[in-house]
Design a protein around this motif. Structure first.
Motif, PDB file in Angstrom:
ATOM      1  N   VAL A  19       0.847  -1.186   0.000  1.00 29.11           N
ATOM      2  CA  VAL A  19       0.000   0.000   0.000  1.00 29.11           C
ATOM      3  C   VAL A  19       0.886   1.241   0.000  1.00 29.11           C
ATOM      4  O   VAL A  19       2.083   1.172   0.253  1.00 29.11           O
ATOM      5  N   VAL A  20       0.264   2.384  -0.298  1.00 33.52           N
ATOM      6  CA  VAL A  20       0.944   3.678  -0.264  1.00 33.52           C
ATOM      7  C   VAL A  20       0.215   4.561   0.738  1.00 33.52           C
ATOM      8  O   VAL A  20      -1.016   4.636   0.726  1.00 33.52           O
ATOM      9  N   ARG A  21       0.961   5.220   1.596  1.00 34.06           N
ATOM     10  CA  ARG A  21       0.381   6.088   2.617  1.00 34.06           C
ATOM     11  C   ARG A  21       0.524   7.549   2.212  1.00 34.06           C
ATOM     12  O   ARG A  21       1.417   7.905   1.449  1.00 34.06           O
ATOM     13  N   ALA A  22      -0.370   8.379   2.765  1.00 33.34           N
ATOM     14  CA  ALA A  22      -0.387   9.795   2.398  1.00 33.34           C
ATOM     15  C   ALA A  22       0.966  10.475   2.629  1.00 33.34           C
ATOM     16  O   ALA A  22       1.408  11.257   1.771  1.00 33.34           O
ATOM     17  N   PRO A  23       1.663  10.243   3.761  1.00 32.12           N
ATOM     18  CA  PRO A  23       2.984  10.884   3.931  1.00 32.12           C
ATOM     19  C   PRO A  23       3.989  10.482   2.857  1.00 32.12           C
ATOM     20  O   PRO A  23       4.837  11.288   2.466  1.00 32.12           O
ATOM     21  N   GLU A  24       3.881   9.232   2.356  1.00 34.45           N
ATOM     22  CA  GLU A  24       4.755   8.814   1.263  1.00 34.45           C
ATOM     23  C   GLU A  24       4.441   9.597  -0.002  1.00 34.45           C
ATOM     24  O   GLU A  24       5.353   9.983  -0.756  1.00 34.45           O
ATOM     25  N   LEU A  25       3.147   9.807  -0.257  1.00 33.61           N
ATOM     26  CA  LEU A  25       2.752  10.602  -1.420  1.00 33.61           C
ATOM     27  C   LEU A  25       3.316  12.014  -1.327  1.00 33.61           C
ATOM     28  O   LEU A  25       3.846  12.554  -2.299  1.00 33.61           O
ATOM     29  N   LEU A  26       3.194  12.608  -0.140  1.00 30.60           N
ATOM     30  CA  LEU A  26       3.676  13.969   0.045  1.00 30.60           C
ATOM     31  C   LEU A  26       5.189  14.026  -0.121  1.00 30.60           C
ATOM     32  O   LEU A  26       5.723  14.945  -0.752  1.00 30.60           O
ATOM     33  N   GLY A  27       5.893  13.036   0.426  1.00 30.65           N
ATOM     34  CA  GLY A  27       7.345  12.996   0.276  1.00 30.65           C
ATOM     35  C   GLY A  27       7.763  12.841  -1.176  1.00 30.65           C
ATOM     36  O   GLY A  27       8.703  13.493  -1.640  1.00 30.65           O
ATOM     37  N   ALA A  28       7.052  11.977  -1.918  1.00 31.54           N
ATOM     38  CA  ALA A  28       7.357  11.794  -3.337  1.00 31.54           C
ATOM     39  C   ALA A  28       7.078  13.055  -4.122  1.00 31.54           C
ATOM     40  O   ALA A  28       7.799  13.390  -5.068  1.00 31.54           O
TER      41      ALA A  28
END
Length: 484
Positions: free
Chosen positions: A311-320
């Motif tokens: 899965v992908v988490r929102a903080p990972e999206l923001l970091g990317a």
């Protein structure tokens, strides 16, 4: 970029109904140090086992990972694997009330045997048949109950029998009456069964199989997507294209082709689940389709860098997103013609365009404040930057201190700035006329009648914004202090 960051934050407000074929993904890990004497096959010495939600369950898990809420409806068998799946749904999704156990049905289990880093075998156990009539009403009732609580619907079709033609028709019709977007991750080749859906999300291979058309170039993909829209009565198609990114085609023929965002690819399994989950959660949060697709594309680039069903988490999206912004900062610096084209696309998306200009030689708090105030007055901010020759004519032979390329790069790295255009003229008059911004911003040390381009912008209904300045901040004063 700033729009996408706000959209990521909004994902926590999303409420999604996910209906589809849930599976149990089982992974059996071990080591191989010999070949079986019974047959020329490796002997796996089992060391550990893990189990996780697969199929539509992985879609629901991805919705939860983004910070959204998910109402999950599916069918399992009345067996040990079904009980294990119900437990996993309760643990990971938070509620398994929508998981119906059908006697006589075999729960779908995919068992993967892995020796070291090599997958040796996958064994599937499943029933592939429509849900029986005695359980259909329970399934439809659970789904309809969820419609009252959500902002968007996912139909995750793995062809195991949960999403029968009758259930698909009933759910799409109910969602339409409720004004909810329906996103379908399709299966098979006959997509007319999804008529009335808002978005279909086939991959490139599925797109070719469903249309009989090639799908290599951007133009071919757009044509194939348009064929689906026309023949299947759907609102849009978001086609995933692996290393070629993603294409978004809408009923009016508009096509946007998004480049792939993956830096490293370890495992593509489950990437489609991540895409449909992110896309739908964003739509449920009120994000426009193309921006929702950009978030889904970003999420896909993250999840393929992980191993196994992930899965992908929102903080990972923001970091990317921040990493993408850093990597692509230079793409904000464009020519006048490129700026005109990009601004035209932004305006088609009903974005309010702001414009300000200056030399921005040695960036100081006054500049930062001006840019922040300018961005607050618009959706997307274009900065006109005087070229080196222009600065020399205006400021004298000792200026600029920094070359235009350096000044443009620094400006492009700032969050409020969406586009930087270097101009050679003494004033930005020609650039303003080419871009036709909705908001023209200048420092409050000017009066409106002194602002270049003010009359022109006001002539078509635009407005001029005079931003307060930070006292005592100027490049000239900074240089004087540096010189003692």
């Amino acid at each position: 970029m700033s729009d996408l960051a706000r959209h990521i934050e909004a994902l926590s407000t999303a409420r999604v109904l996910c209906v589809g074929d849930v599976m149990l993904d089982r992974f059996i890990y071990g080591s191989v140090d010999r070949v079986s004497p019974e047959a020329p096959i490796p002997v796996l010495r089992i060391e550990r086992e893990t189990a996780m939600l697969g199929g539509a369950g992985n879609v629901a898990a991805n919705v939860i990972a983004l910070g959204a809420l998910c109402r999950f409806v599916s069918v399992v068998g009345d067996d040990a694997a079904g009980s294990e799946l119900r437990h996993l749904v309760a643990m990971e999704i938070g509620d398994n009330a929508g998981i119906i156990a059908e006697p006589g049905r075999q729960t779908t289990v995919k068992s993967r045997f892995i020796g070291g880093r090599q997958q040796l075998l996958r064994a599937d156990a499943e029933t592939v048949a429509d849900v029986g009539p005695l359980w259909f009403d329970s399934l439809l009732g659970a789904a309809r109950e969820g419609l009252a609580e959500v902002g968007a619907v996912i139909l995750s079709d793995y062809g195991k029998g949960v999403l029968s033609d009758a259930l698909i028709t009933a759910l799409i019709g109910a969602a339409q009456r409720a004004g909810l977007p329906v996103v379908v991750d399709p299966k098979g080749t006959d997509y007319t069964r999804y008529r009335g859906a808002t978005v279909l999300t086939p991959n490139r291979k599925e797109l070719m199989q469903a249309t009989g058309l090639p799908a290599d170039s951007d133009a071919e993909v757009a044509a194939a997507c348009q064929r689906l829209i026309d023949t299947c009565g759907v609102g849009a198609v978001v086609a995933t294209r692996s290393e070629r990114g993603m294409s978004v085609v809408t009923r009016d023929g508009t096509a946007a082709h998004l480049p792939a965002e993956a830096r490293e690819v370890f495992d593509v399994s489950g990437a489609g689940d991540t895409v449909v989950a992110t896309l739908t959660a964003a739509l449920a949060a009120g994000v426009p389709l193309e921006d929702a697709a950009r978030l889904a594309n970003l999420a896909a680039g993250i999840v393929v860098g992980k191993v196994g069903t992930a899965v992908v988490r929102a903080p990972e999206l923001l970091g990317a997103l921040h990493e993408q912004e850093w990597r692509h900062g230079e793409t904000k610096v464009v020519t006048r013609d490129e700026a005109v084209e990009r601004v035209a696309r932004w305006k088609l998306r009903c974005k309010r365009i702001g414009f300000t200009n200056g030399c921005f030689d040695l960036l100081h708090p006054g500049h930062v404040s001006l840019l922040a105030r300018a961005k607050a007055g618009c959706d997307l901010l274009v900065v006109g930057l005087n070229s080196d020759e222009s600065v020399r004519r205006l400021k004298g032979p000792t200026r600029p201190v920094q070359a235009e390329s350096a000044r443009a790069t620094v400006l492009a790295s700032l969050a409020p700035v969406d586009l930087v255009v270097i101009f050679d003229e003494d004033t930005p008059e020609q650039l303003i006329r080419a871009l036709r911004p909705d908001v023209l911003v200048k420092g409050a040390d000017y009066s409106i009648d002194q602002v270049v381009g003010a009359d022109f912008v006001q002539s078509y209904g635009g407005r001029v914004l005079l931003a307060d300045l930070v006292a005592g901040q100027s490049t000239t004063n900074t240089i004087k202090r540096m010189q003692g």
